[in-house]
Motif scaffolding. Structure first.
Motif, short mmCIF file in Angstrom:
data_model
loop_
_atom_site.label_atom_id
_atom_site.label_comp_id
_atom_site.label_asym_id
_atom_site.label_seq_id
_atom_site.Cartn_x
_atom_site.Cartn_y
_atom_site.Cartn_z
N PHE A 114 0.81 -1.21 0.00
CA PHE A 114 0.00 0.00 0.00
C PHE A 114 0.85 1.27 0.00
CE2 PHE A 114 -3.07 -3.15 1.18
CZ PHE A 114 -4.29 -2.67 0.72
N LYS A 115 2.17 1.07 -0.09
CA LYS A 115 3.13 2.17 -0.22
C LYS A 115 2.97 3.23 0.88
CE LYS A 115 3.59 1.49 -5.20
NZ LYS A 115 3.42 2.06 -6.56
N ARG A 116 3.04 2.77 2.12
CA ARG A 116 3.03 3.69 3.25
C ARG A 116 4.13 3.30 4.22
NH1 ARG A 116 1.42 1.35 7.87
NH2 ARG A 116 -0.07 -0.38 7.86
N ARG A 117 4.44 4.21 5.11
CA ARG A 117 5.49 3.95 6.08
C ARG A 117 5.02 2.98 7.16
NH1 ARG A 117 7.97 9.68 7.85
NH2 ARG A 117 6.26 10.65 6.73
N ILE A 118 5.96 2.21 7.70
CA ILE A 118 5.63 1.33 8.82
C ILE A 118 5.38 2.19 10.05
CG2 ILE A 118 6.52 -0.44 10.39
CD1 ILE A 118 8.12 -1.57 8.07
N ARG A 119 4.26 1.95 10.73
CA ARG A 119 3.90 2.75 11.91
C ARG A 119 4.67 2.24 13.13
NH1 ARG A 119 -1.54 1.78 9.58
NH2 ARG A 119 -2.14 3.66 8.45
N PRO A 120 5.34 3.12 13.85
CA PRO A 120 6.13 2.71 15.03
C PRO A 120 5.30 1.95 16.06
CG PRO A 120 6.65 4.97 14.43
CD PRO A 120 5.49 4.57 13.58
N LEU A 121 4.04 2.38 16.26
CA LEU A 121 3.17 1.72 17.24
C LEU A 121 2.96 0.25 16.87
CD1 LEU A 121 1.34 1.82 19.72
CD2 LEU A 121 -0.54 2.51 18.20
N GLU A 122 2.76 -0.03 15.57
CA GLU A 122 2.55 -1.40 15.13
C GLU A 122 3.78 -2.26 15.40
OE1 GLU A 122 1.51 -0.92 11.04
OE2 GLU A 122 -0.63 -0.70 11.46
N MET A 123 4.96 -1.69 15.23
CA MET A 123 6.19 -2.42 15.50
C MET A 123 6.35 -2.71 16.99
SD MET A 123 7.27 -3.03 12.57
CE MET A 123 8.72 -3.89 13.15
N VAL A 124 5.98 -1.72 17.82
CA VAL A 124 6.05 -1.91 19.28
C VAL A 124 5.11 -3.04 19.70
CG1 VAL A 124 5.56 -0.87 21.52
CG2 VAL A 124 6.77 0.45 19.79
N LEU A 125 3.87 -2.97 19.20
CA LEU A 125 2.90 -4.03 19.52
C LEU A 125 3.39 -5.39 19.00
CD1 LEU A 125 -0.48 -2.22 18.76
CD2 LEU A 125 0.55 -2.65 20.99
N GLY A 126 4.04 -5.37 17.84
CA GLY A 126 4.59 -6.61 17.27
C GLY A 126 5.66 -7.21 18.16
N LEU A 127 6.50 -6.36 18.73
CA LEU A 127 7.55 -6.83 19.63
C LEU A 127 6.96 -7.43 20.90
CD1 LEU A 127 10.14 -3.92 19.25
CD2 LEU A 127 10.37 -6.27 18.40
N ILE A 128 5.85 -6.85 21.37
CA ILE A 128 5.17 -7.39 22.56
C ILE A 128 4.60 -8.77 22.25
CG2 ILE A 128 3.32 -7.05 24.24
CD1 ILE A 128 3.68 -4.03 23.83
#
Length: 304
Positions: A114-128
């Motif tokens: 979808f050609k958008r930036r990775i959202r930092p919040l999604e990465m944080v939740l992913g790490l959890i």
């Protein structure tokens, strides 16, 4: 209007319960994961084709669509193969909790298409989520292959979900499903043919397992898909998202009831499972609030 909404909400819960029951059937049917997926996709294709003929729906699709559906149908077949493998080498609880990591994989894959930036919040939740899986993996090491298979299945599920998010802009949902199931069945058929998988044992099954296969392909696949499309016309994405997240809970409770001690896990497993499911739920709530906020902003901008 309210009665209609309540009716569709109850139907949605029924569908989620049916999806959870899919894992139970996978554990009850004795044939290999690959053979199981062959039956599921082949029979479901027949049932949905009957639905198309009954509703007099068009089967036409352009050449580009055919190639898209060949690719995604193969991905779906592999997704189900690894899903049922995970169940057979571990259990229902391990497989479904690990499958809940799909939202994390979507957060990585979706920005690419979808050609958008990775959202930092999604990465944080992913790490959890990874932390929750690490807890499960550390204390349930005997199920490590089941966890690995389920992670592969989850990542494949995320991939075809994102691709379908693109396809749905051009094709009808039932058309996408019919062709993906068909080409997935073709892929598994070719694999079984070249690996001599079409032995007598594939077709000689106890009567009860034939019954399970019919339930799996008709109710858990064809029927659930058709009704889910209908329900989503009346309920908000937020309501659908919250309800679908109950699938692992329904399935784990069912598995405990049906399989008993085999599904009982260490307390640490339930801690890890809680972390994973909580993050998935939280992710959906946050995304829904952002979507509502953006909708309100866009509406106010149009008024000006």
């Amino acid at each position: 209007m309210l009665e209609n909404r309540i009716k569709n909400y109850l139907l949605l819960h029924l569908i989620v319960f049916i999806w959870g029951f899919t894992a139970i059937l996978g554990a009850l049917i004795s044939i290999s994961a690959i053979s199981l997926v062959w039956y599921r996709m082949s029979l479901a294709t027949v049932f949905i084709l009957i639905y198309f003929l009954f509703k007099k729906k068009s089967l036409k699709v352009d050449k580009k669509g055919v190639f898209k559906f060949i690719f995604t149908g193969t991905i779906i077949a592999l997704h189900w193969i690894f899903f049922f493998k995970a169940i057979k080498v571990s259990n229902v609880s391990v497989a479904l909790v690990t499958m809940s990591t799909g939202a994390f994989f979507v957060s990585i894959i979706e920005p690419i298409f979808f050609k958008r930036r990775i959202r930092p919040l999604e990465m944080v939740l992913g790490l959890i989520v990874i932390l929750g899986l690490y807890i499960i993996f550390s204390f349930e090491n005997q199920y490590k292959m089941g966890i690995i298979y389920a992670i592969i299945s989850s990542s494949l599920s995320a991939l075809f979900s994102v691709l379908n998010g693109l396809f749905i802009k051009k094709y009808q949902a039932n058309t996408i499903s019919l062709y993906q199931l068909f080409f997935g069945a073709v892929f598994v058929t070719v694999y079984l043919f070249f690996t001599n998988g079409f032995s007598s044992s594939l077709f000689i099954l106890p009567n009860i397992e034939w019954f399970y296969l019919l339930v799996l392909s008709s109710i858990c696949t064809a029927y659930a898909f058709i009704i889910s499309v209908k329900v989503m016309k009346y309920l908000s994405p937020y309501t659908v998202m919250l309800t679908v997240n109950l699938e692992p809970i329904y399935a784990i409770v069912l598995a405990l009831f049906i399989f008993g001690d085999k599904e009982k896990m260490n307390p640490e497993f339930y801690l890890g499972a809680f972390i994973v499911l909580f993050v998935v739920l939280l992710n959906g709530i946050i995304k829904n609030r952002v979507a509502i906020k953006n909708k309100i902003i866009n509406k106010n901008v149009r008024k000006k």
